[in-house]
Enzyme design. Structure first.
Site, PDB file in Angstrom:
ATOM      1  N   GLU A 174       0.811  -1.232   0.000  1.00 15.19           N
ATOM      2  CA  GLU A 174       0.000   0.000   0.000  1.00 15.19           C
ATOM      3  C   GLU A 174       0.837   1.273   0.000  1.00 15.19           C
ATOM      4  OE1 GLU A 174      -2.805  -0.424   3.226  1.00 15.19           O
ATOM      5  OE2 GLU A 174      -3.366  -2.448   2.600  1.00 15.19           O
ATOM      6  N   ASN A 215       2.374  -5.143  -3.065  1.00 18.28           N
ATOM      7  CA  ASN A 215       0.986  -5.536  -2.817  1.00 18.28           C
ATOM      8  C   ASN A 215       0.125  -4.292  -2.562  1.00 18.28           C
ATOM      9  OD1 ASN A 215      -0.868  -7.775  -2.201  1.00 18.28           O
ATOM     10  ND2 ASN A 215      -0.785  -7.100  -0.066  1.00 18.28           N
ATOM     11  N   HIS A 251      -9.915  -6.517  -2.042  1.00 21.78           N
ATOM     12  CA  HIS A 251     -11.007  -6.272  -1.088  1.00 21.78           C
ATOM     13  C   HIS A 251     -12.120  -5.588  -1.873  1.00 21.78           C
ATOM     14  CE1 HIS A 251      -8.734  -7.486   2.395  1.00 21.78           C
ATOM     15  NE2 HIS A 251      -7.727  -6.712   2.011  1.00 21.78           N
ATOM     16  N   GLU A 279      -5.711 -11.004  -0.928  1.00 19.50           N
ATOM     17  CA  GLU A 279      -6.545 -10.751   0.258  1.00 19.50           C
ATOM     18  C   GLU A 279      -8.024 -10.690  -0.116  1.00 19.50           C
ATOM     19  OE1 GLU A 279      -5.223  -7.294   2.487  1.00 19.50           O
ATOM     20  OE2 GLU A 279      -3.109  -7.718   2.095  1.00 19.50           O
ATOM     21  N   ASP A 281     -11.829 -10.562  -0.472  1.00 22.08           N
ATOM     22  CA  ASP A 281     -13.107 -10.686   0.225  1.00 22.08           C
ATOM     23  C   ASP A 281     -14.102  -9.754  -0.441  1.00 22.08           C
ATOM     24  OD1 ASP A 281     -12.307  -8.241   1.378  1.00 22.08           O
ATOM     25  OD2 ASP A 281     -12.013  -9.092   3.371  1.00 22.08           O
TER      26      ASP A 281
HETATM   27  O1  9MR Z   1      -7.313  -8.199   8.782  1.00 18.76           O
HETATM   28  C1  9MR Z   1      -6.416  -7.351   9.461  1.00 18.76           C
HETATM   29  C2  9MR Z   1      -7.066  -6.843  10.736  1.00 18.76           C
HETATM   30  O2  9MR Z   1      -7.243  -7.901  11.653  1.00 18.76           O
HETATM   31  C3  9MR Z   1      -6.224  -5.735  11.343  1.00 18.76           C
HETATM   32  O3  9MR Z   1      -6.893  -5.183  12.449  1.00 18.76           O
HETATM   33  C4  9MR Z   1      -5.962  -4.676  10.272  1.00 18.76           C
HETATM   34  C5  9MR Z   1      -5.132  -3.542  10.829  1.00 18.76           C
HETATM   35  O4  9MR Z   1      -5.003  -2.516   9.889  1.00 18.76           O
HETATM   36  O5  9MR Z   1      -5.289  -5.266   9.177  1.00 18.76           O
HETATM   37  C6  9MR Z   1      -6.070  -6.196   8.531  1.00 18.76           C
HETATM   38  O6  9MR Z   1      -5.407  -6.702   7.383  1.00 18.76           O
HETATM   39  C7  9MR Z   1      -5.081  -5.771   6.358  1.00 18.76           C
HETATM   40  C8  9MR Z   1      -3.838  -6.261   5.655  1.00 18.76           C
HETATM   41  O7  9MR Z   1      -2.817  -6.502   6.577  1.00 18.76           O
HETATM   42  C9  9MR Z   1      -3.379  -5.296   4.578  1.00 18.76           C
HETATM   43  N1  9MR Z   1      -4.434  -5.006   3.648  1.00 18.76           N
HETATM   44  C10 9MR Z   1      -5.714  -4.614   4.235  1.00 18.76           C
HETATM   45  C11 9MR Z   1      -6.156  -5.645   5.267  1.00 18.76           C
HETATM   46  C12 9MR Z   1      -7.529  -5.297   5.815  1.00 18.76           C
HETATM   47  O8  9MR Z   1      -7.471  -4.088   6.522  1.00 18.76           O
END
Ligand code: 9MR
Length: 373
Positions: A174, A215, A251, A279, A281
């Site tokens: 990101e 990513n 996402h 990732e 969903d």
């Molecule tokens: O799914 C993850 C969640 O449990 C955490 O609280 C969050 C913190 O920012 O991160 C989520 O995972 C993220 C991933 O690491 C990077 N891309 C976006 C995902 C969803 O926020």
């Protein structure tokens, strides 16, 4: 031999097709030896079906659920051939105090995956979020040189610990903003834009065989963000920065399916890069209804079939698999139900759509697995 399965919905594929697929090389008809209770399953799992395509199919794994929920654990083993740590490999988890690493949860995940014959996607080395306080709170007092050394050291310690055991690493995550240009982050402020290339160089030094990814989210289609990433990566390729892959987080929301994803995958392949869905969903406004579930199934199907059809797409990972533990309701108010099993681990239409894609799509990956273009 078909095994009874507790999924709610029946397969919409004729038995003769399923029989042919199960007889194909690479599809294990028998339960793997590590599987516990298989008496409640009938149909081939996503993992078995994806084997025919030589495509690792994965999920993010939640450490707390892995430890406490046996049904969740069993589904991870049965349905997936790849796992990603949802949180436990993030900087704040691995290095909560400067120089003091806590490997327990990450080691557990890697060891469990290995015992289950699964590959691991490493997530994540450089990301603006979930950083330890000791780093973010001392931004002003840490010099540029010291910061550079901290970042290099973190990357090389983490990648080095799992050298040879983590197939794919999300090295930088990101880095582009939603409005164009590089995201304002501690890394950009302290090190300038060169931090991205350096992160790849340092990761490559620590594990030359790992497949290294940039990513990002909202980058599945050909659009501004993926164009910016493409331009940067093209420059990396031209200047010898060791990057291997472009990760599309995926996402999504049920009311939007990507339209140019294969084109996007193909242009990275033309640069010699692999891609992955990392990732996936597909959230929806609650409450759930049949129309939304069908729309969700369609989006999952577009994501999976776009990857399946392109041999340079080397893995497909969803961000969890059951609505029981998804991050979505905590982040998007009023939204949820973003995965393909419901809160009771029962199949939703999206699960059947993914199985059908795996069953009906012609495999494109040869014996040697993925190809770069
Ligand atoms: O799914 C993850 C969640 O449990 C955490 O609280 C969050 C913190 O920012 O991160 C989520 O995972 C993220 C991933 O690491 C990077 N891309 C976006 C995902 C969803 O926020």
């Amino acid at each position: 031999m078909l095994r009874p399965r507790r999924r709610g919905l029946r397969l919409a594929v004729p038995a003769i097709v399923l029989g042919a697929v199960l007889a194909a090389p690479g599809v294990a008809a028998a339960a793997p030896p590590h599987e516990a209770d298989t008496s409640h399953r009938t149909d081939a799992s996503l993992r078995q079906l994806a084997d025919r395509h030589r495509l690792p199919i994965g999920t993010a794994a939640d450490d707390a659920a892995l430890t406490s929920d046996a049904a969740y654990r069993e589904d991870i083993t049965t349905e997936f051939s790849s796992v990603t740590a949802e949180n436990v490999m993030k900087w704040e988890s691995l290095e909560p105090e400067r120089g003091q690493y806590d490997w327990a949860a990450a080691d557990r995940l890697v060891e469990t995956a290995e015992a289950n014959g699964q590959q691991v996607r490493g997530h994540v080395l450089i990301w603006h979020s979930q950083l330890p306080d000791w780093l973010t709170e001392n931004e002003a007092s840490i010099s540029t040189e010291e910061f550079r050394e901290i970042v290099r050291n973190h990357i090389q310690t983490v990648v080095g610990r799992y050298k040879g055991r983590i197939a794919e690493w999300d090295v930088v995550n990101e880095a582009f903003s939603d409005t164009g240009g590089l995201r304002d982050s501690i890394f950009l402020r302290k090190l300038g834009p060169g931090y991205i290339a350096d992160a790849f160089r340092w990761a490559h030094e620590a594990d030359p065989k790992a497949t290294l990814f940039y990513n990002d989210y909202s980058a599945e289609d050909v659009n501004r963000k993926s164009n910016e990433a493409y331009a940067l990566i093209k420059d990396f390729v031209a200047t010898g920065v060791p990057i291997d892959g472009f990760g599309m987080q995926a996402h999504h929301s049920a009311n939007y399916a990507p339209t140019t994803m294969r084109e996007n995958i193909q242009r990275f392949a033309a640069l010699g890069l692999v891609t992955a869905v990392t990732e996936a969903d597909v959230r929806m406004q609650l409450p759930v209804d049949g129309t939304k579930l069908q729309a969700q199934a369609n989006v999952f199907s577009v994501l999976l079939s776009s990857c399946l059809a392109e041999r340079s797409c080397i893995s497909f990972t969803s961000w969890g698999f059951t609505d029981k533990y998804s991050w979505v309701p905590n982040t998007f108010e009023g939204q949820g139900a973003a995965l393909f099993l419901d809160e009771n681990l029962q199949a939703k239409p999206a699960y059947e759509a993914m199985r059908n894609d795996l069953l009906l799509t012609e495999p494109v990956r040869g014996k040697r697995g993925h190809g770069r273009g």
